[in-house]
Design a protein around this motif. Sequence first.
Motif, PDB file in Angstrom:
ATOM      1  N   ARG B 284     -61.349  28.372 -49.530  1.00 34.51           N
ATOM      2  CA  ARG B 284     -62.024  27.352 -49.370  1.00 34.51           C
ATOM      3  C   ARG B 284     -63.031  27.303 -50.102  1.00 34.51           C
ATOM      4  NH1 ARG B 284     -61.800  24.110 -44.193  1.00 34.51           N
ATOM      5  NH2 ARG B 284     -63.327  23.056 -43.875  1.00 34.51           N
ATOM      6  N   GLU B 288     -63.970  24.049 -52.875  1.00 33.65           N
ATOM      7  CA  GLU B 288     -65.121  23.271 -53.227  1.00 33.65           C
ATOM      8  C   GLU B 288     -65.148  23.238 -54.410  1.00 33.65           C
ATOM      9  OE1 GLU B 288     -65.631  22.000 -50.022  1.00 33.65           O
ATOM     10  OE2 GLU B 288     -67.675  20.942 -50.619  1.00 33.65           O
ATOM     11  N   ARG B 346     -72.817  29.185 -54.617  1.00 29.84           N
ATOM     12  CA  ARG B 346     -73.032  28.213 -53.509  1.00 29.84           C
ATOM     13  C   ARG B 346     -72.902  26.693 -53.382  1.00 29.84           C
ATOM     14  NH1 ARG B 346     -75.101  28.754 -47.994  1.00 29.84           N
ATOM     15  NH2 ARG B 346     -75.321  30.801 -47.737  1.00 29.84           N
ATOM     16  N   SER B 348     -72.928  24.014 -51.257  1.00 32.74           N
ATOM     17  CA  SER B 348     -73.473  23.220 -50.853  1.00 32.74           C
ATOM     18  C   SER B 348     -74.215  22.549 -51.235  1.00 32.74           C
ATOM     19  CB  SER B 348     -74.071  23.417 -48.848  1.00 32.74           C
ATOM     20  OG  SER B 348     -74.516  23.076 -48.620  1.00 32.74           O
ATOM     21  N   GLY B 349     -73.784  21.443 -51.154  1.00 35.34           N
ATOM     22  CA  GLY B 349     -75.118  20.030 -51.704  1.00 35.34           C
ATOM     23  C   GLY B 349     -74.453  19.739 -52.580  1.00 35.34           C
TER      24      GLY B 349
END
Lengths: 107, 411
Positions: B284, B288, B346, B348-349
């Motif tokens: 996943r 992303e 990471r 995210s964002g």
Amino acid sequence: MPSITFIHPDGRQQQIEAGDGESAMQAATRNDVSGILAECGGNAMCATCHVYVAEEWLARLPAMSDDEDALLDGAAAERRPSSRLSCQIKLAVDLDGLVLNLPDRQL
Amino acid sequence: MSATSPTDPATSAKAVSAGVPSLDVDPFSAEFFEDPHRIHEVLREAGPVVWLNKWVVFGIARYTEVHAVLNDPITFCSSRGVGLSDFAKEKPWRPQSIILEADPPAHTRTRAVLAQVLSPTAMKGVREHFTATAAAKVDELLARGSFDAVADLAEAYPLSVFPDAMGLKQEGRENLLPYASLVFNAFGPPNQLRQEAIERSAPHQAYVAAQCQRENLAPGGFGACVHARADAGDITAEEAPLLVRSLLSAGLDTTVNGIGAAVYCLARFPDQLARLRSDPTLARNAFEEAIRFESPVQTFFRTTTREVELAGHHIGEGEKVLMFLGAANRDPRRWENPDRYDVTRRTSGHVGFGSGIHMCVGQLLARLEGEVMLAAIARKVGKIEITGPVKRRYNNTLRGLESLPITMSPA
């Protein structure tokens, strides 16, 4: 600056300092707290920053929106009365000492 | 469209009065599509806000400004169109979207409907089928060995799950990708890509308009779920087909290019494929990260509803602002080693799905498709080799490939 504690499923505690006005999710991702994924980046759309709020803090958080409520129904881990999305918890001085338990999974 | 001449003193005056650098690059040209990264860097380093002479608009390419504009939908509105065309001055090429091209409070209501139709709970209902279909697809491709990863994988897999999940009839599905390509070309300027797409659009538009009607959507599908919300009184019977149209416009080509981006990354960076194979739960995140790295949706516009200061620069009312999502996703001010594809990053964002109230409403469906496909690859595939010329597909908004010849060997 409020300090908050995340408790991992294995009992490990991780205390972090949050910036003023940050959400608990933002503080967690900035401090690399594993267990908070936050795929949508804080837009209340994915339910991957799910936390269980420690009992004594629950009533002190602002009420949840309908969006958050609906998303929590779809969270990967079991939904409990203490379930919240950490992106919706804005940290201010009055939440100094907040304790959040991490679920066993976010997906 | 009556594009103002770049040399028009009134338009240069806007750049001068805003105090922003004026650039001649064309982000809707073949040169740009072939290598956007070099020009992205020029745009980012020129300043937080730039002026684009070619299309007489402001541009922003740094993460901070792109994120800020996406999250201020009242100042930077969508109802005047999220392409170059300003709906206050020009008739939209198709009836305006009631979600993408809408502002609060109207947007809030329609958004809630699609957010519920594509909620985490709804994803649980399709996950098992999507997973099994991805595994079967990878088995079939491994048996073939050599194939085109665009047509046979990146297009074939979403086409094997999405139209069924929508509840579409079998006939006419060949219109779906051309229609989506048209929609995303139409956000661009009046260049050849946009003009030709619109000229050829009639049959695709007719197909989509018909499939949005209730009687053409199978019970239980996402399309029928939208219509059910009209029964509940959340939207009107006239609004339901337009919301189904949004799903058909944005629900297929985006995942095609997302999955295509991920496979292209894994083919180019064998160390990252190895990392993914060693831990398939990274699937996943690997998807992303491919969305961040390639940004299949490269750009969107907003229009200012008032005079505003952005990063210290004055922008007047009624100005189009072009946001470079792909440049923001590789801004070194925000990302460490931005040009490295790292399946453990990471992510995210990132703004590959946008951010704020218009952030991709189908992001969970996209992630589901990407995750289960990459998980199947992680478990079954040992090696991916590029075996022929890689060809880029040109679109004013979407970044992806026309052809990616590969050989996949089993683990």
